[in-house]
Design a protein around this motif. Structure first.
Motif, mmCIF file in Angstrom:
data_model
loop_
_atom_site.group_PDB
_atom_site.id
_atom_site.type_symbol
_atom_site.label_atom_id
_atom_site.label_comp_id
_atom_site.label_asym_id
_atom_site.label_seq_id
_atom_site.Cartn_x
_atom_site.Cartn_y
_atom_site.Cartn_z
ATOM 1 N N LYS A 50 -5.256 18.862 -9.784
ATOM 2 C CA LYS A 50 -4.782 18.326 -8.511
ATOM 3 C C LYS A 50 -5.945 18.065 -7.551
ATOM 4 O O LYS A 50 -6.019 17.021 -6.904
ATOM 5 N N GLU A 51 -6.845 19.010 -7.471
ATOM 6 C CA GLU A 51 -7.971 18.885 -6.541
ATOM 7 C C GLU A 51 -8.846 17.688 -6.900
ATOM 8 O O GLU A 51 -9.292 16.939 -6.027
ATOM 9 N N ARG A 52 -9.084 17.494 -8.189
ATOM 10 C CA ARG A 52 -9.948 16.382 -8.593
ATOM 11 C C ARG A 52 -9.244 15.048 -8.363
ATOM 12 O O ARG A 52 -9.858 14.079 -7.909
ATOM 13 N N LEU A 53 -7.954 14.977 -8.664
ATOM 14 C CA LEU A 53 -7.207 13.741 -8.429
ATOM 15 C C LEU A 53 -7.103 13.430 -6.935
ATOM 16 O O LEU A 53 -7.182 12.274 -6.529
ATOM 17 N N GLU A 54 -6.944 14.452 -6.132
ATOM 18 C CA GLU A 54 -6.928 14.244 -4.680
ATOM 19 C C GLU A 54 -8.279 13.729 -4.203
ATOM 20 O O GLU A 54 -8.349 12.850 -3.333
ATOM 21 N N ALA A 55 -9.360 14.263 -4.780
ATOM 22 C CA ALA A 55 -10.698 13.796 -4.415
ATOM 23 C C ALA A 55 -10.902 12.337 -4.804
ATOM 24 O O ALA A 55 -11.708 11.622 -4.179
ATOM 25 N N LEU A 56 -10.166 11.876 -5.815
ATOM 26 C CA LEU A 56 -10.243 10.474 -6.252
ATOM 27 C C LEU A 56 -9.250 9.588 -5.500
ATOM 28 O O LEU A 56 -9.117 8.411 -5.822
ATOM 29 N N ASN A 57 -8.592 10.166 -4.498
ATOM 30 C CA ASN A 57 -7.647 9.412 -3.661
ATOM 31 C C ASN A 57 -6.572 8.741 -4.506
ATOM 32 O O ASN A 57 -6.363 7.527 -4.440
ATOM 33 N N VAL A 58 -5.862 9.552 -5.282
ATOM 34 C CA VAL A 58 -4.898 9.025 -6.244
ATOM 35 C C VAL A 58 -3.698 8.335 -5.589
ATOM 36 O O VAL A 58 -3.052 7.487 -6.222
ATOM 37 N N VAL A 59 -3.417 8.642 -4.337
ATOM 38 C CA VAL A 59 -2.249 8.055 -3.676
ATOM 39 C C VAL A 59 -2.374 6.532 -3.645
ATOM 40 O O VAL A 59 -3.378 5.982 -3.182
ATOM 41 N N GLY A 60 -1.362 5.867 -4.177
ATOM 42 C CA GLY A 60 -1.343 4.406 -4.202
ATOM 43 C C GLY A 60 -2.150 3.782 -5.313
ATOM 44 O O GLY A 60 -2.109 2.550 -5.495
ATOM 45 N N VAL A 130 -8.035 6.162 -15.116
ATOM 46 C CA VAL A 130 -7.527 6.492 -16.452
ATOM 47 C C VAL A 130 -7.705 7.992 -16.640
ATOM 48 O O VAL A 130 -8.789 8.526 -16.384
ATOM 49 N N THR A 131 -6.651 8.676 -17.061
ATOM 50 C CA THR A 131 -6.731 10.114 -17.267
ATOM 51 C C THR A 131 -6.635 10.465 -18.747
ATOM 52 O O THR A 131 -5.956 9.793 -19.526
ATOM 53 N N ILE A 132 -7.354 11.514 -19.114
ATOM 54 C CA ILE A 132 -7.332 12.072 -20.465
ATOM 55 C C ILE A 132 -7.255 13.581 -20.314
ATOM 56 O O ILE A 132 -8.017 14.170 -19.530
ATOM 57 N N THR A 133 -6.350 14.209 -21.057
ATOM 58 C CA THR A 133 -6.240 15.657 -20.954
ATOM 59 C C THR A 133 -6.377 16.318 -22.318
ATOM 60 O O THR A 133 -6.739 15.678 -23.296
ATOM 61 N N ASN A 134 -6.047 17.573 -22.361
ATOM 62 C CA ASN A 134 -6.388 18.477 -23.446
ATOM 63 C C ASN A 134 -6.080 17.961 -24.851
ATOM 64 O O ASN A 134 -4.973 17.536 -25.150
ATOM 65 N N GLY A 135 -7.102 18.025 -25.720
ATOM 66 C CA GLY A 135 -6.912 17.784 -27.140
ATOM 67 C C GLY A 135 -6.986 16.347 -27.595
ATOM 68 O O GLY A 135 -6.668 16.047 -28.746
ATOM 69 N N VAL A 136 -7.423 15.441 -26.726
ATOM 70 C CA VAL A 136 -7.438 14.015 -27.080
ATOM 71 C C VAL A 136 -8.692 13.636 -27.865
ATOM 72 O O VAL A 136 -8.620 12.974 -28.907
ATOM 73 N N PHE A 163 -9.842 16.026 -18.284
ATOM 74 C CA PHE A 163 -9.723 17.488 -18.239
ATOM 75 C C PHE A 163 -9.437 17.925 -19.667
ATOM 76 O O PHE A 163 -8.327 17.772 -20.165
ATOM 77 N N GLU A 164 -10.453 18.438 -20.338
ATOM 78 C CA GLU A 164 -10.396 18.691 -21.778
ATOM 79 C C GLU A 164 -10.835 20.110 -22.109
ATOM 80 O O GLU A 164 -11.531 20.767 -21.327
ATOM 81 N N GLN A 165 -10.423 20.572 -23.298
ATOM 82 C CA GLN A 165 -10.938 21.836 -23.795
ATOM 83 C C GLN A 165 -12.417 21.679 -24.134
ATOM 84 O O GLN A 165 -12.868 20.609 -24.541
ATOM 85 N N HIS A 166 -13.173 22.740 -23.951
ATOM 86 C CA HIS A 166 -14.617 22.689 -24.179
ATOM 87 C C HIS A 166 -14.911 22.661 -25.675
ATOM 88 O O HIS A 166 -14.315 23.416 -26.449
ATOM 89 N N PRO A 167 -15.832 21.798 -26.113
ATOM 90 C CA PRO A 167 -16.117 21.708 -27.555
ATOM 91 C C PRO A 167 -16.702 22.971 -28.158
ATOM 92 O O PRO A 167 -16.659 23.149 -29.382
ATOM 93 N N LEU A 168 -17.231 23.876 -27.354
ATOM 94 C CA LEU A 168 -17.738 25.139 -27.890
ATOM 95 C C LEU A 168 -16.644 25.948 -28.579
ATOM 96 O O LEU A 168 -16.924 26.744 -29.476
ATOM 97 N N THR A 262 -14.030 19.483 -16.625
ATOM 98 C CA THR A 262 -13.542 18.280 -15.964
ATOM 99 C C THR A 262 -14.700 17.299 -15.860
ATOM 100 O O THR A 262 -15.857 17.691 -15.719
ATOM 101 N N LEU A 263 -14.357 16.030 -15.935
ATOM 102 C CA LEU A 263 -15.369 14.974 -15.978
ATOM 103 C C LEU A 263 -14.835 13.750 -15.257
ATOM 104 O O LEU A 263 -13.676 13.379 -15.426
ATOM 105 N N VAL A 264 -15.684 13.136 -14.435
ATOM 106 C CA VAL A 264 -15.363 11.853 -13.805
ATOM 107 C C VAL A 264 -16.488 10.881 -14.128
ATOM 108 O O VAL A 264 -17.664 11.179 -13.899
ATOM 109 N N MET A 265 -16.130 9.732 -14.691
ATOM 110 C CA MET A 265 -17.093 8.658 -14.948
ATOM 111 C C MET A 265 -16.538 7.379 -14.356
ATOM 112 O O MET A 265 -15.347 7.105 -14.463
ATOM 113 N N ARG A 266 -17.418 6.587 -13.738
ATOM 114 C CA ARG A 266 -16.950 5.420 -13.000
ATOM 115 C C ARG A 266 -17.507 4.127 -13.600
ATOM 116 O O ARG A 266 -18.664 4.049 -13.991
ATOM 117 N N LYS A 267 -16.623 3.135 -13.645
ATOM 118 C CA LYS A 267 -17.014 1.811 -14.118
ATOM 119 C C LYS A 267 -17.709 1.053 -13.002
ATOM 120 O O LYS A 267 -17.236 1.041 -11.856
#
Length: 271
Positions: A50-60, A130-136, A163-168, A262-267
């Protein structure tokens, strides 16, 4: 995008295995989720997301989820005030569950069944996030091609939130009830792993399953696949949070093991 025969064969087989487990997962949680999503403001997201999506201004913002499973996370994002929301997944069974949940929630969320490497061109440059979560990531036989798909979906200036599980975690055997930490694989192991006992990660039900092939990637593999695709790294954070159901031995060990990130990459936007 042209998909090689080997990638196509693997993803097709994985989609069949994923389709096979859809009714098992649906039996486990769909009735409960149908009740939950009817509640105003429903969310299955944890605070970090939630915090990361809010930081990305997800509204709208227009949001796509790649490998969306039953859509509960995307429905949660929609409830945060996102604009158009589209979920892509390889199994029609999970797409059906997503449609059912969205209808119960009274939300306009679109779900599309597709090979992830072959998402329709009509979705090109349509999304702010674009969002990606656990196990993708582990399901992807060609990581850089996968990131190219993500980059194609994004509008210029849009971003990937992962937001993914750590590869370790791949180094350690999953919990078998004895809480022991047993080192199993090298962090740099690249051999594909073929699962034939099923994909039920809720109750761990074993069944004679269609084969599913997964792959191990280091954190640097993930970062460089995105960078080589032209995405700029904007944020990364490693976390001790357990986001799967199978490494409770690591979670309870007290070792301070990184279990997710958690990871954010921008185009890039045009000058």
């Amino acid at each position: 995008m042209t998909v090689s025969k080997s990638v196509k064969e693997i993803t097709s087989a994985n989609r069949q295995a994923w389709e096979e487990v859809a009714p098992i997962h649906g039996k486990e949680n769909q009735a409960i989720l149908l009740e939950e999503v009817r509640q105003a403001g429903y969310s299955c997201l944890i605070d970090v997301e939630k915090e990361r999506l809010e930081a990305l201004n997800v509204v709208g913002k227009d949001v796509a989820q790649v490998c969306c499973n039953n859509g509960r996370e995307l429905i949660s994002v929609k409830n945060m005030g996102a604009g158009r929301c589209v979920g892509f997944d390889g199994a029609q069974g999970f797409i059906n569950q997503g449609n059912e949940l969205a209808q119960a929630a009274g939300l306009d969320v679109e779900f599309v069944c597709t090979d992830i490497y072959e998402i329709d061109e009509k979705y090109t440059r349509k999304f702010d996030i674009v969002t990606i979560t656990n196990g993708v990531i582990s399901w992807m036989p060609d990581l850089e091609m996968f990131f190219k798909v993500v980059a194609r979906l994004l509008k210029p200036g849009g971003c990937l939130f992962m937001f993914e599980q750590h590869p370790l975690l791949n180094m350690v055997q999953p919990d078998e009830g004895n809480k022991l930490i047993v080192w199993e694989l090298s962090y740099f192991d690249k051999d594909p792993y073929v699962e034939t006992e099923g994909l039920d990660y809720y109750r761990g039900e074993k069944y004679e399953a269609k084969p599913a092939t997964t792959f191990s990637y280091t954190l640097s593999d993930v970062l460089m696949a995105g960078i080589n695709t032209g995405l700029d790294l904007e944020f990364i954070e490693e976390l001790p949070l357990h986001v799967s159901n199978i490494w409770k031995n690591v979670e309870e060990s007290g070792f301070g093991f990184p279990m997710s990130f958690t990871l954010v990459m921008r185009k890039k936007a045009p000058d």
